[in-house]
Design an enzyme around this catalytic site. Sequence first.
Site, PDB file in Angstrom:
ATOM      1  N   GLY A 126      21.113 -97.626  -2.176  1.00  8.92           N
ATOM      2  CA  GLY A 126      22.107 -97.743  -3.201  1.00  8.92           C
ATOM      3  C   GLY A 126      22.766 -96.629  -3.421  1.00  8.92           C
ATOM      4  O   GLY A 126      21.784 -95.303  -3.031  1.00  8.92           O
ATOM      5  N   SER A 162      23.783 -94.213  -8.870  1.00  4.88           N
ATOM      6  CA  SER A 162      22.845 -94.389  -9.820  1.00  4.88           C
ATOM      7  C   SER A 162      22.676 -96.048 -10.369  1.00  4.88           C
ATOM      8  O   SER A 162      22.355 -96.403 -11.172  1.00  4.88           O
ATOM      9  CB  SER A 162      23.124 -94.021 -11.250  1.00  4.88           C
ATOM     10  N   GLY A 197      21.472 -99.632 -10.694  1.00  5.14           N
ATOM     11  CA  GLY A 197      20.327-100.196 -10.636  1.00  5.14           C
ATOM     12  C   GLY A 197      19.097 -99.368 -10.892  1.00  5.14           C
ATOM     13  O   GLY A 197      17.830 -99.712 -10.865  1.00  5.14           O
ATOM     14  N   ARG A 239      25.815 -87.053   3.488  1.00  2.00           N
ATOM     15  CA  ARG A 239      27.325 -87.062   3.239  1.00  2.00           C
ATOM     16  C   ARG A 239      27.849 -86.259   2.311  1.00  2.00           C
ATOM     17  O   ARG A 239      27.091 -85.895   1.424  1.00  2.00           O
ATOM     18  CB  ARG A 239      27.745 -88.583   3.017  1.00  2.00           C
TER      19      ARG A 239
END
Length: 434
Positions: free
Chosen positions: A155, A158, A160, A289
Amino acid sequence: MARRALILVEGTGSNGPLYVKASRRLGLEPIILLADLSQYKSLAAESIDAIRVDTDNLDAMIRECSRLRAIHDIVGITSAEESFYATASKLCQHFELPGPNAVSIERCCDKVIQRQLLAGAGVPIPAYRVAANATDVERSAAEIGLPVIVKPAVGTGSCGVRLCRNVDELAEHTTYLLGGTHIWLSLPKQRRWQSSPRILVEQFAQGPHYYAHAIGYEVIGIGAADFGPPPYFVCRELTFPAPLTNDEHRRFADVSLSCLRALDLGWGPTCIEFRWTKLGPVVIEVNPRLSGAPDPQLVQLAYGIDLIAEHIKLVIGDEWDLRKRHSHIAAARYLNPDCDGTLHWIDGDSRAASVSGVAEVKLYVEPETQIDRKGDNRDHVARVIAASPSRAQTEAALQRATDLIGWSITPFPTADSDKQCPCFGQGKVADGLQ
């Protein structure tokens, strides 16, 4: 003669438009491959070539890129999105274009594998456990000791992620993650998991939050981040560069390089997140990235380095340059609401933008928007960026600008009352001085 073109795989995030603009400044024609054309309505007005293709199907992507190469001079392929970066890397490998190792990117995006590799290399990370159900989460938290961070294994932004300080918060967040409300992501594209989700339960590394920007094995600089009140991690302010001693900077840089070597990320941009604990820097996460906006803008304002343009140069095989042009202090402040409800008005952005030292003011919402806070980066209602030669001047410009932005939210009715008093956002406008 065909114009040199850069293929961008998807790009709905904050950096997508920045890659389009940077590629054009470099004399390249951006071609965007995307699964849903409706997400890019603005592209038609800007005459950007957008092509619909199943970006989750590598074979379909190869066929489309082959077709484009027959009519364009394709000099590079990349993506502004972590979820598609591995796919772009596989396309680079297939067409023998410069790009990162796709296997390394996929392993890094999986937080479980990332932590295994970092731990194996002796990089300082929080203690962690992997859980698949509520019983696993409870047992893991007991072994590590409360408080713990509980989050999905895959994910961004942030989403969850929550600090669980007691057993009630632990049970509540576990129920949220496993109850069908949270959308579980998988690799290489964001979608619902087809198998059992994995939950990371981590020791809470307490201390100030920092992050490092690097391209290849060169650490460009260290920034500082500040978050809103727990249990969530909603960004409140970013400062670049962070106020560090030479020794602190060296320690962050040394750990950053250890991460890059452990994860085989010696090609292209990375963003490494830390907490400075009583034992020194502890790595929270490595992102294979560029960090999303406004980080590229902050680096450019502070050092004069255009990270996105330099990344594109790397992608197309041109010479790239990470030399600092100047040394300023840049910062971004997010404005976040204190309640859920209907936002009736928000203004002051034009006055804030006129403040000396302010580089950008951005409103994320419009009047009559429903505010439903998620506890992550989607909660922002506005952002201000400022820069100057001194830390004090930058902070003063941010404060003057944010004081001019205000809003009014009428909270949703509750069981106790069907009529709620409005709550006002910060600033002179919110105080009624319109």
